[in-house]
Scaffold this active site. Structure first.
Site, PDB file in Angstrom:
ATOM      1  N   ASN A   8      35.915  43.714  35.122  1.00 36.27           N
ATOM      2  CA  ASN A   8      35.808  44.054  36.547  1.00 36.27           C
ATOM      3  C   ASN A   8      37.220  44.129  37.118  1.00 36.27           C
ATOM      4  O   ASN A   8      37.857  43.105  37.357  1.00 36.27           O
ATOM      5  CB  ASN A   8      34.978  42.982  37.270  1.00 36.27           C
ATOM      6  CG  ASN A   8      34.917  43.227  38.773  1.00 36.27           C
ATOM      7  OD1 ASN A   8      35.260  44.311  39.244  1.00 36.27           O
ATOM      8  ND2 ASN A   8      34.485  42.219  39.515  1.00 36.27           N
ATOM      9  N   LYS A  10      38.095  45.020  40.003  1.00 31.62           N
ATOM     10  CA  LYS A  10      38.118  44.796  41.454  1.00 31.62           C
ATOM     11  C   LYS A  10      39.000  45.886  42.097  1.00 31.62           C
ATOM     12  O   LYS A  10      39.049  47.003  41.605  1.00 31.62           O
ATOM     13  CB  LYS A  10      38.605  43.390  41.782  1.00 31.62           C
ATOM     14  CG  LYS A  10      37.909  42.310  40.953  1.00 31.62           C
ATOM     15  CD  LYS A  10      38.166  40.937  41.470  1.00 31.62           C
ATOM     16  CE  LYS A  10      37.565  39.921  40.512  1.00 31.62           C
ATOM     17  NZ  LYS A  10      37.328  38.639  41.090  1.00 31.62           N
ATOM     18  N   HIS A  88      27.902  41.190  43.785  1.00 32.72           N
ATOM     19  CA  HIS A  88      29.092  40.385  43.472  1.00 32.72           C
ATOM     20  C   HIS A  88      29.413  39.507  44.683  1.00 32.72           C
ATOM     21  O   HIS A  88      29.283  39.951  45.834  1.00 32.72           O
ATOM     22  CB  HIS A  88      30.278  41.297  43.138  1.00 32.72           C
ATOM     23  CG  HIS A  88      31.418  40.532  42.534  1.00 32.72           C
ATOM     24  ND1 HIS A  88      32.261  39.762  43.302  1.00 32.72           N
ATOM     25  CD2 HIS A  88      31.832  40.374  41.246  1.00 32.72           C
ATOM     26  CE1 HIS A  88      33.155  39.175  42.516  1.00 32.72           C
ATOM     27  NE2 HIS A  88      32.916  39.535  41.255  1.00 32.72           N
ATOM     28  N   GLU A  90      32.059  38.667  46.072  1.00 35.81           N
ATOM     29  CA  GLU A  90      33.047  39.211  47.011  1.00 35.81           C
ATOM     30  C   GLU A  90      32.401  40.238  47.930  1.00 35.81           C
ATOM     31  O   GLU A  90      32.711  40.301  49.129  1.00 35.81           O
ATOM     32  CB  GLU A  90      34.238  39.793  46.227  1.00 35.81           C
ATOM     33  CG  GLU A  90      35.089  38.670  45.635  1.00 35.81           C
ATOM     34  CD  GLU A  90      35.873  39.035  44.378  1.00 35.81           C
ATOM     35  OE1 GLU A  90      36.011  40.223  44.072  1.00 35.81           O
ATOM     36  OE2 GLU A  90      36.339  38.098  43.695  1.00 35.81           O
ATOM     37  N   GLU A 155      27.538  34.010  38.019  1.00 45.35           N
ATOM     38  CA  GLU A 155      28.940  33.761  38.358  1.00 45.35           C
ATOM     39  C   GLU A 155      29.018  32.723  39.476  1.00 45.35           C
ATOM     40  O   GLU A 155      28.918  33.088  40.661  1.00 45.35           O
ATOM     41  CB  GLU A 155      29.605  35.045  38.861  1.00 45.35           C
ATOM     42  CG  GLU A 155      29.599  36.182  37.870  1.00 45.35           C
ATOM     43  CD  GLU A 155      30.722  37.162  38.174  1.00 45.35           C
ATOM     44  OE1 GLU A 155      31.636  37.256  37.362  1.00 45.35           O
ATOM     45  OE2 GLU A 155      30.697  37.802  39.241  1.00 45.35           O
ATOM     46  N   GLY A 161      38.091  33.398  39.898  1.00 48.10           N
ATOM     47  CA  GLY A 161      39.528  33.459  40.181  1.00 48.10           C
ATOM     48  C   GLY A 161      40.180  32.108  40.433  1.00 48.10           C
ATOM     49  O   GLY A 161      41.320  32.055  40.909  1.00 48.10           O
ATOM     50  N   SER A 193      36.421  32.896  35.648  1.00 43.82           N
ATOM     51  CA  SER A 193      37.621  32.329  35.023  1.00 43.82           C
ATOM     52  C   SER A 193      37.563  32.285  33.494  1.00 43.82           C
ATOM     53  O   SER A 193      38.106  31.366  32.877  1.00 43.82           O
ATOM     54  CB  SER A 193      37.913  30.938  35.586  1.00 43.82           C
ATOM     55  OG  SER A 193      38.317  31.045  36.932  1.00 43.82           O
ATOM     56  N   GLY A 214      36.977  39.077  35.328  1.00 43.95           N
ATOM     57  CA  GLY A 214      37.763  39.640  36.429  1.00 43.95           C
ATOM     58  C   GLY A 214      39.242  39.648  36.070  1.00 43.95           C
ATOM     59  O   GLY A 214      39.723  40.515  35.336  1.00 43.95           O
ATOM     60  N   GLY A 215      39.981  38.654  36.573  1.00 41.10           N
ATOM     61  CA  GLY A 215      41.439  38.601  36.439  1.00 41.10           C
ATOM     62  C   GLY A 215      41.951  38.886  35.027  1.00 41.10           C
ATOM     63  O   GLY A 215      42.867  39.688  34.840  1.00 41.10           O
TER      64      GLY A 215
HETATM   65  C1  PEP Z   1      34.580  38.310  38.767  1.00 41.31           C
HETATM   66  O1  PEP Z   1      35.135  38.568  39.838  1.00 41.31           O
HETATM   67  O2  PEP Z   1      33.516  38.873  38.462  1.00 41.31           O
HETATM   68  C2  PEP Z   1      35.204  37.326  37.882  1.00 41.31           C
HETATM   69  C3  PEP Z   1      34.516  36.846  36.899  1.00 41.31           C
HETATM   70  O3  PEP Z   1      36.509  37.028  38.170  1.00 41.31           O
HETATM   71  P1  PEP Z   1      37.484  36.052  37.340  1.00 41.31           P
HETATM   72  O4  PEP Z   1      37.252  36.321  35.867  1.00 41.31           O
HETATM   73  O5  PEP Z   1      38.838  36.422  37.781  1.00 41.31           O
HETATM   74  O6  PEP Z   1      37.100  34.650  37.690  1.00 41.31           O
END
Ligand code: PEP
Length: 230
Positions: A8, A10, A88, A90, A155, A161, A193, A214-215
């Protein structure tokens, strides 16, 4: 069995960044798992001819019309997406999306034969009050329990994050509570994470069907490693 590993992005990247990400990722990628990349929507069409399965990051709950700024499921499909994230945390937070709106988005995607990836997860307050299971169940209430081919990404909001990851038994408990809502086999992913240092522990000690990253997905080598180890 092959897992789903989803990047992802973002609101990150640029045309040049994604171009070089794809080159580096494909050069490293050796995993037998299924890889999906959720790009920012302006880049879906640009990279739709590459050797990658693409996902949108959100979709409108409407078909078409006076909804300035929105993208319909048909438009995402036209641009090469096969999947789309919905719900999601966010988007729930910044766009104030409710479970009702998210269910409408789910239906829009189904109508266009796009596969929804429905994200759910509890905030820290709910976890601390030991109410995670009830909270997740409520987020899924509007989804038909006989629905075929469901993909749900669990999640926990407090892990996104932050570098925090739940205990393995907490992840498994949440996954069990999600699976038992449905009469058909479903895919449940974990996100929050995940990186190449914690992926083996999460993936070997739970029965997850994949990961949403994500990150860590923004680094193509790191993402390829996660996909390999998952
Ligand atoms: C996400 O935003 O779906 C996510 C899993 O982010 P991160 O891996 O950065 O925690």
């Amino acid at each position: 069995m092959s897992k789903l590993v989803i990047a992802n992005f973002k609101m990150n990247g640029s045309k040049d960044f994604i171009e070089s990400w794809i080159k580096d990722f494909l050069a490293e990628q050796e995993s037998a798992n299924s890889i999906i990349v959720a790009l920012p929507s302006p880049y879906l069409q640009t990279f739709s001819d590459r050797d990658l399965t693409l996902s949108g990051q959100n979709v409108s709950n409407e078909d078409s019309g006076a909804f300035t700024s929105q993208l319909s499921a048909g438009m995402l499909k036209d641009c090469g997406a096969k999947y789309c994230l919905i719900g999601h945390s966010e988007a729930r937070h910044f766009l104030m999306e409710t479970n009702e709106i998210i269910k409408q988005k789910f239906d829009q995607l189904k109508k266009e034969s796009l596969q929804p990836i429905l994200c759910i997860g509890e905030p820290l307050k709910i976890k601390e009050a030991s109410k995670t299971t009830d909270y997740l169940t409520k987020q899924l209430d509007l989804i038909d329990s006989d629905q075929e081919n469901l993909i749900i990404a669990y999640e926990p909001i407090w892990t996104i994050g932050t570098g925090l990851v739940p205990e393995i038994k907490e992840i498994q408990l949440a996954i069990d509570s999600i699976r038992c809502k449905f009469h058909k086999p479903i895919k449940v992913l974990y996100g929050g994470s995940v990186n190449s240092s914690n992926v083996i522990r999460i993936s070997d000690k739970t029965d997850i069907d994949g990961l949403l990253i994500g990150g860590a997905s923004l680094n193509p080598k790191e993402f390829a490693k996660i996909a390999q180890l998952c």
